[in-house]
Design an enzyme around this catalytic site. Structure first.
Site, PDB file in Angstrom:
ATOM      1  N   HIS A   1      20.222  25.115  -9.608  1.00  0.00           N
ATOM      2  CA  HIS A   1      19.190  25.142  -8.566  1.00  0.00           C
ATOM      3  C   HIS A   1      18.248  23.934  -8.624  1.00  0.00           C
ATOM      4  O   HIS A   1      17.198  23.939  -7.997  1.00  0.00           O
ATOM      5  CB  HIS A   1      18.391  26.460  -8.577  1.00  0.00           C
ATOM      6  CG  HIS A   1      17.837  26.881  -9.911  1.00  0.00           C
ATOM      7  ND1 HIS A   1      18.080  28.137 -10.439  1.00  0.00           N
ATOM      8  CD2 HIS A   1      17.050  26.248 -10.792  1.00  0.00           C
ATOM      9  CE1 HIS A   1      17.462  28.255 -11.593  1.00  0.00           C
ATOM     10  NE2 HIS A   1      16.818  27.126 -11.830  1.00  0.00           N
TER      11      HIS A   1
ATOM     12  N   SER B   1      16.265  41.475 -11.514  1.00  0.00           N
ATOM     13  CA  SER B   1      16.914  40.278 -10.998  1.00  0.00           C
ATOM     14  C   SER B   1      17.993  40.743 -10.018  1.00  0.00           C
ATOM     15  O   SER B   1      18.269  41.943  -9.923  1.00  0.00           O
ATOM     16  CB  SER B   1      17.539  39.471 -12.135  1.00  0.00           C
ATOM     17  OG  SER B   1      16.555  39.019 -13.041  1.00  0.00           O
TER      18      SER B   1
ATOM     19  N   HIS C   1      15.604  30.755  -5.623  1.00  0.00           N
ATOM     20  CA  HIS C   1      16.169  30.607  -6.976  1.00  0.00           C
ATOM     21  C   HIS C   1      15.511  31.564  -7.959  1.00  0.00           C
ATOM     22  O   HIS C   1      15.847  31.584  -9.137  1.00  0.00           O
ATOM     23  CB  HIS C   1      16.032  29.168  -7.461  1.00  0.00           C
ATOM     24  CG  HIS C   1      14.745  28.863  -8.183  1.00  0.00           C
ATOM     25  ND1 HIS C   1      13.504  29.073  -7.617  1.00  0.00           N
ATOM     26  CD2 HIS C   1      14.512  28.363  -9.422  1.00  0.00           C
ATOM     27  CE1 HIS C   1      12.564  28.714  -8.484  1.00  0.00           C
ATOM     28  NE2 HIS C   1      13.139  28.279  -9.587  1.00  0.00           N
TER      29      HIS C   1
END
Length: 473
Positions: free
Chosen positions: A321, A373, A391
């Site tokens: 990222h 997450s 990200h």
């Protein structure tokens, strides 16, 4: 619904597309748009956008996608970031969360991981037998069979195939500018996390019902324990940024280039200085993907110590990222920068790795310690944003402000300390990582809602933290 999550903000220098829900958009700092205005002054820019986790960085916001045509484009170290190649890696295990129900066992696992994975900067990684020149020029293909045993077993060969890129090709002459001390320090750091927001986290997953078919095709199952790793190119990437900055500034002065922000660096893509940077950046991308692989290798060794030889860790995916590279979109060649932004391709997109051609590849979005997450997959609507999504959660307050405003009790409560559900961390004191507490970050669920609402990607699985390994300062 999409219009609530997509804003086109007209600034004096151009338009920045902001993908964020109303609440997140309203909370954006004016400096975010000030930086966008500076970035839009770089010549020949085709497109620029922000993801919902956007926050102020050096020269460019974290959460930026910036695009140029390859034939008249520019490259900007500021829109790549200093931790070049920083990214995510997820490994699937054959464990179920019930296997780690005992908090004492989670502590034992974390302690064993520390035996294989150095967490202090002054401690050397355990990979002195690896030749650094092979890593920075060949990526994962520079490793011996010892470190990629599955790469030579066709049915299990996920280490080399389930990655955004296993090797970035470069002109090796660019490497000659680095002095011996950079090589030495970078070699010592192979297979180490680094500090700050880098981590290795043990998580259990809940599959999103609407994408169960995709999850099962990837090998995911409800309650499965996965390992999520966040790290980058360490000293090697930092040296690339440091050594190229002065040369880039000279090019800007000689060509009358610049903006109101002296820290925003850029140069025409066809300039020799720009090409040197691109080649060195690719070497850092090679380092980063290998670094995450070696971190996973160390965790695998620890897992075998704790759970026995039947313990398995299989690569789900590795992606970056912080980077810039050439991509094809609608048949056209573009040079795409992502700083704190993740590529997320949908099913059928030709740029997917072969194993994910029919489903789209996993997009790995970390939350923060104490929060979930996500594993996502690109949606067709992502085409409008060059297939970029968030990200992570994105910082909402600085490290110093977090230490000033958040108490240890608040941090401990969010980590469920003292309960059977405690998220075990390897630090002897939570105080040492207070600046990385969940309270330092935006609400990751709002971030994900914005990405889904804008039609950029869909949730495949939610990952709940069980234990985390952080680097020491």
């Amino acid at each position: 619904m999409k219009e609530n999550y997509i804003q086109q903000v007209q600034l004096p220098s151009g338009v920045v597309h902001v993908y964020a829900g109303p609440e997140l958009f309203k909370a954006l700092d004016y400096q975010v748009f000030q930086m966008a205005n500076n970035n839009l002054q770089i010549p020949n820019q085709v497109y620029m956008s922000y993801t919902p986790d956007v926050h102020v960085g050096v020269g460019t916001c974290i959460g930026t996608t910036a695009v140029w045509n390859t034939h008249d484009g520019y490259v900007s170290p500021s829109i790549v970031g200093s931790d070049i190649g920083c990214g995510m890696k997820v490994h699937m295990t054959n464990l179920h969360k019930a296997d780690l129900k005992d908090v004492k066992l989670r502590r034992k696992l974390v302690k064993t991981i520390e035996k294989y994975l150095p967490v202090e900067d002054h401690v050397r990684g355990h990979f002195s037998d690896i030749r650094l020149e092979h890593i920075v020029t060949k990526g994962l293909h520079g490793l011996s069979k010892k470190y990629i045993p599955d790469g030579y077993t066709p049915r299990k060969a996920t280490s080399l195939t389930h990655v955004e890129s296993s090797k970035f090709t470069l002109d090796e002459n660019a490497l000659n500018r680095f002095p011996d001390n950079v090589w030495h320090r970078s070699h010592r750091q192979l297979g180490t996390l680094g500090n700050g927001n880098h981590f290795a986290e043990i998580q259990s997953i809940e599959i999103a019902e609407e994408n169960r078919e995709v999850a099962e095709a990837w090998g995911l199952f409800d309650g499965q324990v996965v390992i999520m790793i966040h790290s980058g190119s360490r000293a090697w990437g930092g040296s690339v940024s440091q050594y190229c900055s002065n040369d880039m500034m000279k090019v800007m002065r000689m060509n009358g280039l610049g903006t109101a922000d002296p820290k925003l660096l850029f140069a025409p893509l066809d300039h020799p200085t720009a090409q040197t940077y691109v080649n060195l950046m690719y070497s850092a991308l090679n380092y980063a993907v290998v670094n995450r692989h070696l971190i996973a290798y160390a965790i695998r060794e620890a897992g075998k110590d704790v759970f026995g030889s039947k313990f398995e860790m299989t690569t789900l995916y590795d992606l970056m990222h912080n980077y810039a590279w050439e991509e094809k979109h609608e048949g056209e060649s573009y040079f795409v920068h992502r700083k704190g932004a993740t590529r997320s391709l949908p099913a059928g997109h030709s740029s997917n790795p072969q194993p994910y051609l029919n489903t789209g590849h996993p997009a790995l979005i970390p939350g923060s310690m104490g929060t979930a997450s996500y594993i996502m997959v690109g949606a067709p609507g992502g085409k409008a944003n060059f297939h970029s999504i968030c990200h992570g959660a994105g910082r909402i307050r600085s490290r110093s402000a977090t230490k000033r405003l958040i108490t240890l009790n608040e941090f401990a409560s969010s980590m469920r300390v003292g309960t059977d559900e405690e998220i075990v961390v390897n630090q002897r004191s939570l105080e040492s990582i207070l600046d990385e507490s969940p309270q330092a970050y935006k609400d990751v669920d709002q971030i994900i809602e914005s990405v889904v609402g804008a039609g950029l990607a869909e949730v495949v699985a939610k990952c709940k933290p069980m234990a985390a390994v952080k680097g020491a300062k």
